[in-house]
Design a protein around this motif. Structure first.
Motif: not given
Length: 90
Positions: A51-65, A67-73
């Motif tokens: 859980y700590a490893m997952v929580a500390r991991s940086p966002p992946t390109p899929a996560d960023m895409a 988030d960007a799509e949610r902001k556009l919609n």
């Protein structure tokens, strides 16, 4: 830590608990209880580690895409209207 390494390490740790208990003259019931408690503690530690490893991991390109799509919609809402709507719900 990979799952096979974790399982192998857990088996060795449980074998040490069994050997230590047996050499200490514990009964079979006590040995089983110690093994179960040890296994639960090891599993909980592994869960917290993953859980700590997952929580500390940086966002992946899929996560960023995503988030960007949610902001556009997302509909454009003025801050004051949103604030008054939230206040009216409480």
């Amino acid at each position: 830590m990979a799952l096979p390494k974790f399982i192998l390490g857990m088996i060795f740790a449980l074998a040490i608990v069994v050997g230590w208990s047996w050499l200490g003259g514990a009964s079979i019931g006590t040995i089983l209880l110690r093994v179960i408690i040890c296994a639960v503690v090891i599993q909980a530690g592994y869960f917290v580690l993953v859980y700590a490893m997952v929580a500390r991991s940086p966002p992946t390109p899929a996560d960023m895409a995503r988030d960007a799509e949610r902001k556009l919609n997302a509909p454009e809402v003025e801050g004051e209207k949103l604030g008054s709507a939230r206040r009216s719900l409480h």
